[in-house]
Write an enzyme that holds these catalytic residues in place. Structure first.
Site, PDB file in Angstrom:
ATOM      1  N   GLU A  16      -6.315  13.360  12.074  1.00 26.13           N
ATOM      2  CA  GLU A  16      -6.915  14.255  13.054  1.00 26.13           C
ATOM      3  C   GLU A  16      -5.943  15.348  13.481  1.00 26.13           C
ATOM      4  O   GLU A  16      -6.317  16.512  13.619  1.00 26.13           O
ATOM      5  CB  GLU A  16      -7.375  13.450  14.269  1.00 26.13           C
ATOM      6  N   LYS A  50     -17.510  13.524  10.416  1.00 32.07           N
ATOM      7  CA  LYS A  50     -16.536  13.547   9.327  1.00 32.07           C
ATOM      8  C   LYS A  50     -16.227  12.104   8.962  1.00 32.07           C
ATOM      9  O   LYS A  50     -16.223  11.205   9.815  1.00 32.07           O
ATOM     10  CB  LYS A  50     -15.256  14.275   9.751  1.00 32.07           C
ATOM     11  N   ASP A  71       0.852  -1.176   0.000  1.00 24.36           N
ATOM     12  CA  ASP A  71       0.000   0.000   0.000  1.00 24.36           C
ATOM     13  C   ASP A  71       0.892   1.232   0.000  1.00 24.36           C
ATOM     14  O   ASP A  71       2.118   1.130  -0.018  1.00 24.36           O
ATOM     15  CB  ASP A  71      -0.952  -0.004   1.208  1.00 24.36           C
ATOM     16  N   PHE A  92     -14.520   6.360  15.187  1.00 22.50           N
ATOM     17  CA  PHE A  92     -14.398   5.835  13.826  1.00 22.50           C
ATOM     18  C   PHE A  92     -14.184   4.326  13.884  1.00 22.50           C
ATOM     19  O   PHE A  92     -13.375   3.830  14.662  1.00 22.50           O
ATOM     20  CB  PHE A  92     -13.219   6.496  13.115  1.00 22.50           C
ATOM     21  N   THR A 129       0.396   4.166   2.244  1.00 23.45           N
ATOM     22  CA  THR A 129       0.599   4.732   3.570  1.00 23.45           C
ATOM     23  C   THR A 129       1.560   3.879   4.388  1.00 23.45           C
ATOM     24  O   THR A 129       1.373   2.681   4.539  1.00 23.45           O
ATOM     25  CB  THR A 129      -0.757   4.837   4.314  1.00 23.45           C
TER      26      THR A 129
END
Length: 660
Positions: A474, A538, A388, A515, A390
């Site tokens: 965040e 969000k 990936d 989340f 990230t």
């Protein structure tokens, strides 16, 4: 109450400050080694003789031990085979000693326990012990967090050893013990914990805490500190051990060390089988020829008659006797020196890998560690790398590049490359003091309030405050809001304070919905300084868009911006707001009762999709595209990998923009 101690029990009961509660539970000693003194010989031989080449030479050794059969002597194969097995045994012993040595270091770590005046070894920690863990230390067992150095009972943990995630995760003390931060308070704690038996589910926990004089409340995964994770950005925590040793979730997810065989080993086995088939064919052909020749010439040569009698007389006996001799004669079709050479080369290669200076990482002070030498040659056969973006191309640090508010995009950056759009700041200053008529203020208000960030006093920081967040997203959002005048400065147990252009505004936090992978969004319900109830949320555009009020005027333009940001390689979040009535909030409280979804206070832990139960749906304010810091040296790394014709497949839509 009767204690249930079996690891197979559905529930177990752990009494506070009761030494007898640990009886029947395993100790905290762990062993991840492959062998023990008792099973080494049997397990080692079993694994070695799963290889076709070793079975082949074992058959030859057995045939050579039959009197009068071997034309080459009894020891011509058994000695080399013993050398091969000896080298393999030495290699296995050295590698397993390293595992036991690492286990010994872990078992001998020290931790402070409430029942002892001095720190004890990890292996001496028992179920029911209340332990104190300091910042940057690992947890010795699976703990229920009782209290922390933070007045709100929060703490951060790093779980990279469990799930590979380097982002800090927020955990909280149980509400019934959050104020017990002193040793005397914990020693006087009376009650018990009733929880499920050991299992391998890392993200689930079911239990209840019963404290004398207080009502029973649920323990959730947000109160659990798992072995293998590390305390970060928190001075200390107190926790009670619920699972120890091999009953911890980390060890229950660990599997016994498998027999690792490389592609070359498997290829050698196939070749050995082919050569063995060839050897049998040649031996059969030679045995048939010898049997026929002996039968035809036995009358003319007396020694052939005597030899035929030694064979047992019949032609069939002569054939099998000759077959065994020819198998021994032709056994060099598979050279045993090949096996010896391969084992020695692998062992020396592992030493070179461990001493490779080019693979030393200065920041962590660690070099390469070849924990097994069985797969060395696989390193040169890698054709595809799947990864990936990230954490691979990037280093988990996010950059706030721009944002879309309503139908406008703000992308101003200062000289340091930090978001600080002058046009947005001027617009915020010129608008009415009321938040009701400003989309920009409502958008930034959501950025500054809808999060779980903890501000801490940090003299080393430029502003004197450092933000501790469970995710870099965040942290980037809160810092960006601060740059344009919405400065998040404090978080109390149920309040957050945001300084808006020098004037403090305090919001009462009623509920926080964290989340999760199911919800794909985070939501908070707050009461504003004006007394209004608001839901800020969000999350992913796919989740937010489907819950908006019908015919939201910003959906079409926002979708265009989302497509544009995605093409630029930016990660996007949508921000929305919903005005709640007192009646709708009461309905929500009725649907999600406190006992089912929270451990008390303002925090809601459940996965109830708030917004699905409120009328009208939220109103979309805009999006926050985020970029990522690329990892140092990633370009050089790609060039080196691609130079060896390795194909790299990235699971990301933003590969090319990141590589630029």
């Amino acid at each position: 109450m009767k204690k249930q101690h079996s690891s197979a029990d559905v529930t177990r009961t752990i009494t506070f400050n009761d030494p007898s509660t640990s009886v029947g539970f395993p100790v905290n000693y762990i062993s991840t080694g492959k062998y023990t003194w008792l099973n080494f010989i049997f397990k080692f031989l079993w694994e070695q003789f799963r290889k076709a080449v070793n079975i082949y030479f074992l058959v030859i050794v057995i045939l050579q031990q039959i009197p009068g059969v071997s034309p080459t002597g009894r020891y011509t194969t058994i000695v080399p085979l013993s050398v091969v097995l000896g080298i393999a045994a030495l290699k296995e012993i050295i590698e397993d000693v390293k595992r036991h040595r690492a286990d010994r270091q872990v078992n001998r770590r020290r931790v402070q326990v409430l029942r002892e005046a001095t720190a004890i070894r990890w292996q001496e920690v028992l179920v029911g012990d209340i332990v104190k863990v300091y910042d940057k230390e690992e947890f010795p067992a699976d703990l229920v967090c009782l209290s922390t150095s933070d007045i709100n009972g929060n703490c951060y943990i790093e779980t990279s050893n469990l799930d590979g995630e380097t982002n800090l995760k927020l955990r909280r003390s149980h509400v019934t013990t959050v104020k017990r931060t002193k040793l005397e308070d914990l020693r006087q704690l009376e009650g018990y914990i009733e929880c499920e038996g050991p299992n391998a589910l890392l993200y689930e926990f079911t239990g209840n805490m019963h404290v004398a004089g207080q009502r029973s409340l649920q323990i959730t995964s947000e109160n659990i500190l798992l072995r293998g994770s590390r305390l970060r950005n928190t001075d200390y925590i107190y926790g009670i051990a619920v699972y120890t040793g091999h009953e911890t979730k980390l060890l229950m997810n660990a599997h016994s060390t498998p027999l690792k065989r490389s592609t070359m080993d498997k290829t050698i086995d196939k070749l050995v089988l082919c050569l063995f088939a060839t050897l049998i064919a040649l031996s059969c052909l030679s045995a048939v020829a010898e049997t026929i020749w002996t039968c035809l010439n036995a009358k003319n040569h007396f020694y052939l008659i005597r030899e035929a009698q030694c064979y047992g007389g019949p032609v069939l006996g002569m054939f099998f006797y000759s077959l065994a001799q020819f198998i021994i004669l032709y056994n060099n079709l598979v050279p045993i020196s090949l096996i010896v050479t391969v084992e020695i080369v692998k062992f020396i290669q592992a030493i070179y890998i461990n001493q490779d200076v080019e693979m030393y990482h200065e920041e962590s002070g660690m070099g390469a560690q070849a924990k097994t030498s069985n797969l060395n040659e696989e390193l040169g056969q890698v054709r595809y790398v799947f990864s990936d973006k990230t954490g691979t191309l990037t280093c988990n640090r996010m950059l706030f590049h721009k944002c879309s508010i309503g139908k406008d995009i703000y992308d101003g950056m200062n000289e340091e490359g930090v978001f600080c759009d002058a046009k947005l700041v001027d617009k915020l200053r010129q608008t009415d003091k009321s938040f009701a008529n400003s989309a920009e203020k409502r958008f930034l208000e959501a950025m500054a309030v809808c999060h779980s960030v903890i501000p801490e006093v940090d003299p080393k920081s430029e502003a004197g405050i450092a933000y501790r967040a469970s995710s870099p997203d965040e942290e980037a959002l809160v810092k960006a809001a601060k740059k344009v005048g919405f400065d998040f400065v404090s978080r109390a147990y149920d309040k957050v304070t945001v300084v808006v252009f020098g004037k403090p505004r305090t919001y009462q936090v009623l509920n926080i919905l964290e989340f999760t992978s199911e919800r794909k969004r985070m939501s908070v319900i707050v009461r504003t300084p004006e007394g209004r109830l608001k839901l800020y949320t969000k999350g992913a555009d796919s989740t937010i868009m489907e819950r908006l009020r019908p015919n939201d005027p910003l959906v079409g333009k926002t979708n265009e911006y989302l497509q544009m940001f995605a093409e630029e390689g930016l990660r996007t979040l949508c921000l929305a707001e919903h005005n709640l009535s007192e009646d709708s909030y009461k309905v929500f409280q009725h649907i999600t009762p406190l006992g089912d979804h929270t451990s008390g206070g303002p925090h809601l832990w459940g996965t109830t999709p708030l917004g699905d139960h409120t009328s009208g749906g939220p109103h979309l304010w805009g999006t926050t595209p985020l970029g990522e810091h690329t990892s140092r040296g990633h370009t050089h790394g790609f060039r080196c990998v691609c130079a060896y014709v390795v194909r790299i497949v990235f699971l990301s839509r933003a590969l090319y923009s990141v590589l630029e």
